[in-house]
Design a protein around this motif. Structure first.
Motif, PDB file in Angstrom:
ATOM      1  N   GLN A 100       0.769  -1.260  -0.051  1.00 31.04           N
ATOM      2  CA  GLN A 100       0.126  -0.175   0.008  1.00 31.04           C
ATOM      3  C   GLN A 100       0.835   1.283   0.216  1.00 31.04           C
ATOM      4  O   GLN A 100       0.655   2.258  -0.580  1.00 31.04           O
ATOM      5  CB  GLN A 100      -0.933   0.076   1.205  1.00 31.04           C
ATOM      6  N   GLY A 101       2.121   1.349   0.709  1.00 35.61           N
ATOM      7  CA  GLY A 101       2.831   2.335   0.853  1.00 35.61           C
ATOM      8  C   GLY A 101       3.827   2.423  -0.732  1.00 35.61           C
ATOM      9  O   GLY A 101       3.696   3.840  -1.158  1.00 35.61           O
ATOM     10  N   SER A 102       3.939   1.557  -1.413  1.00 38.97           N
ATOM     11  CA  SER A 102       4.435   1.621  -2.830  1.00 38.97           C
ATOM     12  C   SER A 102       3.343   2.337  -3.432  1.00 38.97           C
ATOM     13  O   SER A 102       3.885   3.184  -4.467  1.00 38.97           O
ATOM     14  CB  SER A 102       5.128   0.261  -3.139  1.00 38.97           C
ATOM     15  N   LEU A 103       2.292   1.691  -3.416  1.00 38.75           N
ATOM     16  CA  LEU A 103       1.247   2.400  -4.343  1.00 38.75           C
ATOM     17  C   LEU A 103       0.818   3.679  -4.094  1.00 38.75           C
ATOM     18  O   LEU A 103       0.964   4.705  -4.924  1.00 38.75           O
ATOM     19  CB  LEU A 103      -0.200   1.611  -4.076  1.00 38.75           C
ATOM     20  N   ARG A 104       1.047   4.268  -2.863  1.00 38.62           N
ATOM     21  CA  ARG A 104       0.762   5.822  -2.383  1.00 38.62           C
ATOM     22  C   ARG A 104       1.867   6.421  -3.175  1.00 38.62           C
ATOM     23  O   ARG A 104       1.695   7.641  -3.478  1.00 38.62           O
ATOM     24  CB  ARG A 104       0.702   5.989  -1.030  1.00 38.62           C
ATOM     25  N   LEU A 105       3.006   5.844  -2.945  1.00 37.80           N
ATOM     26  CA  LEU A 105       4.229   6.740  -3.495  1.00 37.80           C
ATOM     27  C   LEU A 105       4.181   6.965  -5.017  1.00 37.80           C
ATOM     28  O   LEU A 105       4.448   7.980  -5.619  1.00 37.80           O
ATOM     29  CB  LEU A 105       5.755   5.824  -3.254  1.00 37.80           C
ATOM     30  N   SER A 106       3.418   5.788  -5.702  1.00 36.29           N
ATOM     31  CA  SER A 106       3.598   5.911  -7.084  1.00 36.29           C
ATOM     32  C   SER A 106       2.682   6.650  -7.476  1.00 36.29           C
ATOM     33  O   SER A 106       2.427   7.430  -8.848  1.00 36.29           O
ATOM     34  CB  SER A 106       3.279   4.436  -7.747  1.00 36.29           C
ATOM     35  N   LEU A 107       1.497   7.295  -6.816  1.00 38.06           N
ATOM     36  CA  LEU A 107       0.491   8.276  -7.095  1.00 38.06           C
ATOM     37  C   LEU A 107       0.705   9.575  -6.324  1.00 38.06           C
ATOM     38  O   LEU A 107      -0.250  10.501  -6.870  1.00 38.06           O
ATOM     39  CB  LEU A 107      -0.698   7.558  -6.686  1.00 38.06           C
ATOM     40  N   GLU A 108       1.611   9.592  -5.504  1.00 42.58           N
ATOM     41  CA  GLU A 108       1.840  11.001  -5.018  1.00 42.58           C
ATOM     42  C   GLU A 108       2.335  12.126  -5.778  1.00 42.58           C
ATOM     43  O   GLU A 108       3.721  12.044  -5.870  1.00 42.58           O
ATOM     44  CB  GLU A 108       2.493  10.834  -3.638  1.00 42.58           C
ATOM     45  N   HIS A 109       1.692  12.909  -6.033  1.00 44.55           N
ATOM     46  CA  HIS A 109       2.222  14.042  -6.879  1.00 44.55           C
ATOM     47  C   HIS A 109       3.055  15.075  -6.091  1.00 44.55           C
ATOM     48  O   HIS A 109       4.013  15.659  -6.801  1.00 44.55           O
ATOM     49  CB  HIS A 109       1.127  15.151  -7.655  1.00 44.55           C
ATOM     50  N   GLY A 110       3.153  15.116  -4.988  1.00 45.79           N
ATOM     51  CA  GLY A 110       4.045  15.968  -4.228  1.00 45.79           C
ATOM     52  C   GLY A 110       5.525  15.519  -4.026  1.00 45.79           C
ATOM     53  O   GLY A 110       6.300  16.208  -3.704  1.00 45.79           O
ATOM     54  N   ALA A 111       5.690  14.271  -4.524  1.00 48.43           N
ATOM     55  CA  ALA A 111       7.144  13.617  -4.262  1.00 48.43           C
ATOM     56  C   ALA A 111       7.975  13.862  -5.485  1.00 48.43           C
ATOM     57  O   ALA A 111       7.982  13.182  -6.346  1.00 48.43           O
ATOM     58  CB  ALA A 111       6.837  11.990  -4.097  1.00 48.43           C
ATOM     59  N   HIS A 112       8.060  15.203  -5.546  1.00 46.85           N
ATOM     60  CA  HIS A 112       8.683  15.425  -6.925  1.00 46.85           C
ATOM     61  C   HIS A 112      10.368  15.036  -7.082  1.00 46.85           C
ATOM     62  O   HIS A 112      10.376  14.926  -8.311  1.00 46.85           O
ATOM     63  CB  HIS A 112       8.772  17.196  -6.983  1.00 46.85           C
ATOM     64  N   ASP A 113      10.914  14.583  -6.074  1.00 47.92           N
ATOM     65  CA  ASP A 113      12.186  14.150  -6.334  1.00 47.92           C
ATOM     66  C   ASP A 113      12.396  12.487  -6.610  1.00 47.92           C
ATOM     67  O   ASP A 113      13.248  12.069  -6.774  1.00 47.92           O
ATOM     68  CB  ASP A 113      13.074  14.324  -4.995  1.00 47.92           C
ATOM     69  N   LEU A 114      10.932  12.046  -6.730  1.00 49.96           N
ATOM     70  CA  LEU A 114      11.122  10.579  -6.937  1.00 49.96           C
ATOM     71  C   LEU A 114      10.808  10.206  -8.377  1.00 49.96           C
ATOM     72  O   LEU A 114       9.686  10.927  -8.838  1.00 49.96           O
ATOM     73  CB  LEU A 114       9.924   9.770  -5.977  1.00 49.96           C
ATOM     74  N   ASP A 115      11.393   9.261  -8.870  1.00 44.51           N
ATOM     75  CA  ASP A 115      10.811   8.666 -10.223  1.00 44.51           C
ATOM     76  C   ASP A 115       9.638   7.789 -10.136  1.00 44.51           C
ATOM     77  O   ASP A 115       9.964   6.544  -9.545  1.00 44.51           O
ATOM     78  CB  ASP A 115      11.925   8.081 -11.013  1.00 44.51           C
ATOM     79  N   ARG A 116       8.597   8.035 -10.061  1.00 43.11           N
ATOM     80  CA  ARG A 116       7.073   7.228  -9.955  1.00 43.11           C
ATOM     81  C   ARG A 116       7.171   6.545 -11.119  1.00 43.11           C
ATOM     82  O   ARG A 116       6.088   5.487 -10.934  1.00 43.11           O
ATOM     83  CB  ARG A 116       6.248   8.150  -9.656  1.00 43.11           C
ATOM     84  N   ARG A 117       7.882   6.430 -12.097  1.00 45.69           N
ATOM     85  CA  ARG A 117       7.508   5.520 -13.309  1.00 45.69           C
ATOM     86  C   ARG A 117       8.019   4.095 -13.080  1.00 45.69           C
ATOM     87  O   ARG A 117       7.451   3.254 -13.510  1.00 45.69           O
ATOM     88  CB  ARG A 117       8.362   5.985 -14.540  1.00 45.69           C
ATOM     89  N   ARG A 118       8.843   3.847 -12.205  1.00 47.22           N
ATOM     90  CA  ARG A 118       9.613   2.497 -11.999  1.00 47.22           C
ATOM     91  C   ARG A 118       8.515   1.335 -11.834  1.00 47.22           C
ATOM     92  O   ARG A 118       8.682   0.377 -12.452  1.00 47.22           O
ATOM     93  CB  ARG A 118      10.612   2.624 -10.895  1.00 47.22           C
ATOM     94  N   PRO A 119       7.725   1.488 -10.962  1.00 44.92           N
ATOM     95  CA  PRO A 119       6.664   0.504 -10.725  1.00 44.92           C
ATOM     96  C   PRO A 119       5.820  -0.145 -11.897  1.00 44.92           C
ATOM     97  O   PRO A 119       5.380  -1.022 -12.374  1.00 44.92           O
ATOM     98  CB  PRO A 119       5.922   0.817  -9.390  1.00 44.92           C
ATOM     99  N   TYR A 120       5.601   1.043 -12.539  1.00 44.47           N
ATOM    100  CA  TYR A 120       4.572   1.077 -13.758  1.00 44.47           C
ATOM    101  C   TYR A 120       5.497   0.449 -14.814  1.00 44.47           C
ATOM    102  O   TYR A 120       4.945  -0.608 -15.582  1.00 44.47           O
ATOM    103  CB  TYR A 120       4.100   2.494 -14.323  1.00 44.47           C
ATOM    104  N   GLU A 121       6.612   0.861 -15.088  1.00 45.48           N
ATOM    105  CA  GLU A 121       7.527   0.071 -15.978  1.00 45.48           C
ATOM    106  C   GLU A 121       7.834  -1.177 -15.782  1.00 45.48           C
ATOM    107  O   GLU A 121       7.652  -2.083 -16.737  1.00 45.48           O
ATOM    108  CB  GLU A 121       8.985   1.087 -16.247  1.00 45.48           C
TER     109      GLU A 121
END
Length: 227
Positions: A100-121
């Motif tokens: 659940q935490g990983s999902l929240r990170l992947s959707l969290e727009h405020g986490a600008h310094d994270l590459d949220r593409r990784r789990p989707y890729e």
């Protein structure tokens, strides 16, 4: 247990705890101390494994696909193996706070310094491989493009899980994924192989029971060889 095994286990515990913290507080609300105190480590011990919050969040994101090795249990059709992975992941979303935490990170727009593409890729690659195997096994229509189909499945699954979270806190996620599969799989799968596929709610529990029996059988075989 060797030092390497202890280090690997500790790192895994940190990632698991971090997932739970990110699920509760989000990236911006979470702190490093939230994580290492939950695991029972000192600050210095934590920094032996991770350089900071961004590094830790990256590890949580990267762990998402690793929660569901593929195939979980060998089946008579590659389609069933693909469905099994999706249903088990849906169960993990409902029950595992680290996921659940990983999902929240992947959707969290405020986490600008994270590459949220990784789990989707990673999930696109996972599904592309599974779909290509099914096509090579003669279970899919000849026109199916594994890359396009993988993109579609990941996008649809992501949308369904978000809807399920908003509506029921993921309580009905497996039912919603079952409906998704019932509507989407007929567009790519041939009728014969598709008729053999179990995509009903509750499938994940049956898969995990089969997986436990398989592990016990393998452990028994290894013990017999050593004896």
């Amino acid at each position: 247990m060797t030092q390497h095994e202890r280090s690997k286990r500790t790192r895994g515990l940190i990632v698991e705890a971090a997932g739970a913290v990110f699920a509760e507080k989000g990236y911006n609300g979470a702190t490093i101390s939230d994580v290492y105190q939950r695991v029972g480590l000192t600050k210095g011990a934590f920094y032996y494994y991770f350089t900071g919050k961004e590094d830790l969040a990256r590890a949580v994101l990267e762990s998402q696909v690793g929660e569901v090795p593929f195939p979980l249990v060998p089946r008579t059709t590659r389609l069933q193996e693909m469905v099994d992975a999706g249903m088990v992941f849906a169960l993990a979303i409902r029950k595992d706070t680290a996921v659940q935490g990983s999902l929240r990170l992947s959707l969290e727009h405020g986490a600008h310094d994270l590459d949220r593409r990784r789990p989707y890729e990673d999930w696109i690659a996972h599904n592309r491989y599974a779909i290509a195997r099914a096509k090579d096994a003669g279970e899919l229509h000849s026109h199916v493009d594994p890359e396009a189909a993988a993109q579609l499945f990941v996008g649809a699954f992501s949308g369904v899980q978000v809807l399920s979270e908003v509506m029921t806190g993921w309580a009905d996620l497996e039912e919603r994924i079952s409906v998704l599969l019932q509507y989407v799989l007929p567009t790519i799968a041939l009728p014969g192989p598709l008729a053999q596929v179990d995509m009903s709610p509750g499938r994940a529990d049956r898969v995990l029971a089969d997986l436990e029996r398989l592990r016990q059988a393998e452990a028994g075989a290894e013990e017999a060889e050593r004896g």
